[in-house]
Design a protein around this motif. Structure first.
Motif, PDB file in Angstrom:
ATOM      1  N   GLY A 115       0.792  -1.231   0.000  1.00 15.87           N
ATOM      2  CA  GLY A 115       0.000   0.000   0.000  1.00 15.87           C
ATOM      3  C   GLY A 115       0.820   1.275   0.000  1.00 15.87           C
ATOM      4  N   PHE A 116       2.057   1.218  -0.503  1.00 18.35           N
ATOM      5  CA  PHE A 116       2.811   2.459  -0.641  1.00 18.35           C
ATOM      6  C   PHE A 116       3.622   2.421  -1.928  1.00 18.35           C
ATOM      7  CE2 PHE A 116       6.066  -0.123   1.365  1.00 18.35           C
ATOM      8  CZ  PHE A 116       7.270   0.345   0.864  1.00 18.35           C
ATOM      9  N   LYS A 117       3.970   3.605  -2.400  1.00 12.86           N
ATOM     10  CA  LYS A 117       4.745   3.747  -3.631  1.00 12.86           C
ATOM     11  C   LYS A 117       6.137   4.225  -3.260  1.00 12.86           C
ATOM     12  CE  LYS A 117       3.774   5.800  -8.058  1.00 12.86           C
ATOM     13  NZ  LYS A 117       3.061   6.889  -8.721  1.00 12.86           N
ATOM     14  N   MET A 118       7.140   3.449  -3.664  1.00 16.67           N
ATOM     15  CA  MET A 118       8.525   3.782  -3.349  1.00 16.67           C
ATOM     16  C   MET A 118       9.168   4.408  -4.591  1.00 16.67           C
ATOM     17  SD  MET A 118      11.463   1.204  -1.872  1.00 16.67           S
ATOM     18  CE  MET A 118      11.437   0.111  -3.284  1.00 16.67           C
ATOM     19  N   GLN A 119       9.888   5.506  -4.396  1.00 12.93           N
ATOM     20  CA  GLN A 119      10.592   6.166  -5.487  1.00 12.93           C
ATOM     21  C   GLN A 119      12.009   6.495  -5.066  1.00 12.93           C
ATOM     22  OE1 GLN A 119       8.255   9.604  -6.616  1.00 12.93           O
ATOM     23  NE2 GLN A 119       6.957   8.399  -7.960  1.00 12.93           N
ATOM     24  N   ILE A 136      15.914   7.084  -1.706  1.00 10.45           N
ATOM     25  CA  ILE A 136      14.759   6.184  -1.764  1.00 10.45           C
ATOM     26  C   ILE A 136      13.772   6.652  -0.708  1.00 10.45           C
ATOM     27  CG2 ILE A 136      13.985   3.813  -1.414  1.00 10.45           C
ATOM     28  CD1 ILE A 136      16.717   2.952  -2.563  1.00 10.45           C
ATOM     29  N   HIS A 137      12.555   6.903  -1.160  1.00  7.72           N
ATOM     30  CA  HIS A 137      11.561   7.476  -0.245  1.00  7.72           C
ATOM     31  C   HIS A 137      10.159   6.964  -0.559  1.00  7.72           C
ATOM     32  CE1 HIS A 137      11.456  10.102  -3.778  1.00  7.72           C
ATOM     33  NE2 HIS A 137      10.216  10.401  -3.433  1.00  7.72           N
ATOM     34  N   VAL A 138       9.249   7.254   0.336  1.00  6.91           N
ATOM     35  CA  VAL A 138       7.851   6.890   0.182  1.00  6.91           C
ATOM     36  C   VAL A 138       7.161   8.062  -0.514  1.00  6.91           C
ATOM     37  CG1 VAL A 138       5.729   6.311   1.401  1.00  6.91           C
ATOM     38  CG2 VAL A 138       7.918   5.485   2.266  1.00  6.91           C
ATOM     39  N   ALA A 139       6.697   7.825  -1.726  1.00  4.35           N
ATOM     40  CA  ALA A 139       6.055   8.894  -2.489  1.00  4.35           C
ATOM     41  C   ALA A 139       4.569   9.001  -2.170  1.00  4.35           C
ATOM     42  CB  ALA A 139       6.243   8.656  -3.983  1.00  4.35           C
ATOM     43  N   GLN A 140       3.939   7.865  -1.886  1.00  2.00           N
ATOM     44  CA  GLN A 140       2.502   7.884  -1.642  1.00  2.00           C
ATOM     45  C   GLN A 140       2.118   6.684  -0.786  1.00  2.00           C
ATOM     46  OE1 GLN A 140       0.308   7.721  -5.286  1.00  2.00           O
ATOM     47  NE2 GLN A 140      -1.632   8.181  -4.335  1.00  2.00           N
ATOM     48  N   GLY A 190       6.696  11.022   2.032  1.00  2.00           N
ATOM     49  CA  GLY A 190       7.925  11.786   2.228  1.00  2.00           C
ATOM     50  C   GLY A 190       8.943  11.129   3.133  1.00  2.00           C
ATOM     51  N   ASP A 191       8.604  10.005   3.761  1.00  6.33           N
ATOM     52  CA  ASP A 191       9.576   9.303   4.606  1.00  6.33           C
ATOM     53  C   ASP A 191      10.716   8.777   3.737  1.00  6.33           C
ATOM     54  OD1 ASP A 191       7.989   9.719   6.809  1.00  6.33           O
ATOM     55  OD2 ASP A 191       7.326   7.639   7.019  1.00  6.33           O
ATOM     56  N   VAL A 192      11.952   9.050   4.137  1.00  8.26           N
ATOM     57  CA  VAL A 192      13.126   8.525   3.448  1.00  8.26           C
ATOM     58  C   VAL A 192      13.424   7.158   4.035  1.00  8.26           C
ATOM     59  CG1 VAL A 192      15.599   8.823   3.048  1.00  8.26           C
ATOM     60  CG2 VAL A 192      14.091  10.791   2.917  1.00  8.26           C
ATOM     61  N   ILE A 193      13.578   6.159   3.163  1.00 10.43           N
ATOM     62  CA  ILE A 193      13.860   4.793   3.620  1.00 10.43           C
ATOM     63  C   ILE A 193      15.366   4.649   3.763  1.00 10.43           C
ATOM     64  CG2 ILE A 193      13.638   2.343   3.093  1.00 10.43           C
ATOM     65  CD1 ILE A 193      11.105   3.073   1.482  1.00 10.43           C
ATOM     66  N   VAL A 217      11.878  13.925   2.333  1.00  9.71           N
ATOM     67  CA  VAL A 217      11.711  14.367   0.948  1.00  9.71           C
ATOM     68  C   VAL A 217      10.352  15.033   0.830  1.00  9.71           C
ATOM     69  CG1 VAL A 217      11.478  13.586  -1.446  1.00  9.71           C
ATOM     70  CG2 VAL A 217      13.155  12.513   0.041  1.00  9.71           C
ATOM     71  N   PRO A 218      10.324  16.253   0.299  1.00  9.11           N
ATOM     72  CA  PRO A 218       9.007  16.880   0.111  1.00  9.11           C
ATOM     73  C   PRO A 218       8.273  16.187  -1.041  1.00  9.11           C
ATOM     74  CG  PRO A 218      10.740  18.309  -0.732  1.00  9.11           C
ATOM     75  CD  PRO A 218      11.411  17.131  -0.101  1.00  9.11           C
ATOM     76  N   VAL A 219       7.072  15.756  -0.774  1.00  6.42           N
ATOM     77  CA  VAL A 219       6.255  15.129  -1.810  1.00  6.42           C
ATOM     78  C   VAL A 219       4.989  15.945  -1.986  1.00  6.42           C
ATOM     79  CG1 VAL A 219       7.121  12.781  -1.533  1.00  6.42           C
ATOM     80  CG2 VAL A 219       5.212  13.541  -0.158  1.00  6.42           C
ATOM     81  N   LYS A 220       4.475  15.884  -3.193  1.00  7.86           N
ATOM     82  CA  LYS A 220       3.261  16.633  -3.504  1.00  7.86           C
ATOM     83  C   LYS A 220       2.101  16.016  -2.735  1.00  7.86           C
ATOM     84  CE  LYS A 220       1.556  16.402  -7.685  1.00  7.86           C
ATOM     85  NZ  LYS A 220       1.325  16.572  -9.118  1.00  7.86           N
TER      86      LYS A 220
END
Length: 163
Positions: free
Chosen positions: A20-24, A33-37, A52-55, A91-94
């Motif tokens: 249930g999350f998108k990693m980018q 590497i962070h959680v985008a959504q 926005g969490d950085v993995i 990481v700032p995410v939209k």
């Protein structure tokens, strides 16, 4: 943890359940590497993962210098029990767009009434006034009924257009 990172434990019953999350990100993209959504109702959302969490690590593997594919492979290797170490809002995410306001008319649905209901609504007051009942297809002589409702000798209804 002392460095501002937190541990997030993800657990699922089998691999058919999505995290249930998108990693980018990754060193190949120039972003950490962070959680985008994150879907808030998903396993990761319930475990506390946030946009926005950085993995920092997946399991025991430090992924700060990894490519996206290496981090993805480590998620797969971890199976159904994944321990992540993340740094909050690294990481700032939209942000997700706000939900659309409801239309003033209450929605896009129309009040549709079937023709049968419309006919009954018109005929019931007349029938009640005379003490009778509304009209029925069975009030017509068999020959006056439409082709659709006529039966063949076996008693079964014919399909529309069937001879």
């Amino acid at each position: 943890m002392a460095d501002g990172s937190i541990d997030v434990q993800l657990r699922r019953f089998d691999t058919s359940q999505p995290w249930g999350f998108k990693m980018q990100g990754g060193v190949d993209t120039g972003f950490p590497i962070h959680v985008a959504q994150v879907n808030p109702k998903s396993i990761s959302g319930q475990a506390g993962l946030q946009n926005g969490d950085v993995i920092i690590s997946i399991g025991r593997m430090d992924v700060t210098g990894s490519t996206h594919q290496q981090a993805r492979d480590e998620m797969i290797r971890s199976g159904n029990d994944v321990d992540l170490t993340v740094r909050r809002k690294g990481v700032p995410v939209k942000a997700a767009p706000p939900p659309e306001p409801e239309p003033e008319d209450g929605g896009a649905y129309r009040d549709v009434q079937p023709k049968t209901y419309q006919v009954l609504q018109k005929e019931l007051p007349q029938a009640a006034a005379t003490g009778g009942r509304p009209a029925s297809i069975f009030d017509k002589k068999k020959q006056a009924r439409s082709e659709y409702t006529k039966t063949d000798k076996s008693g079964y209804m014919k399909a529309y257009g069937q001879s």
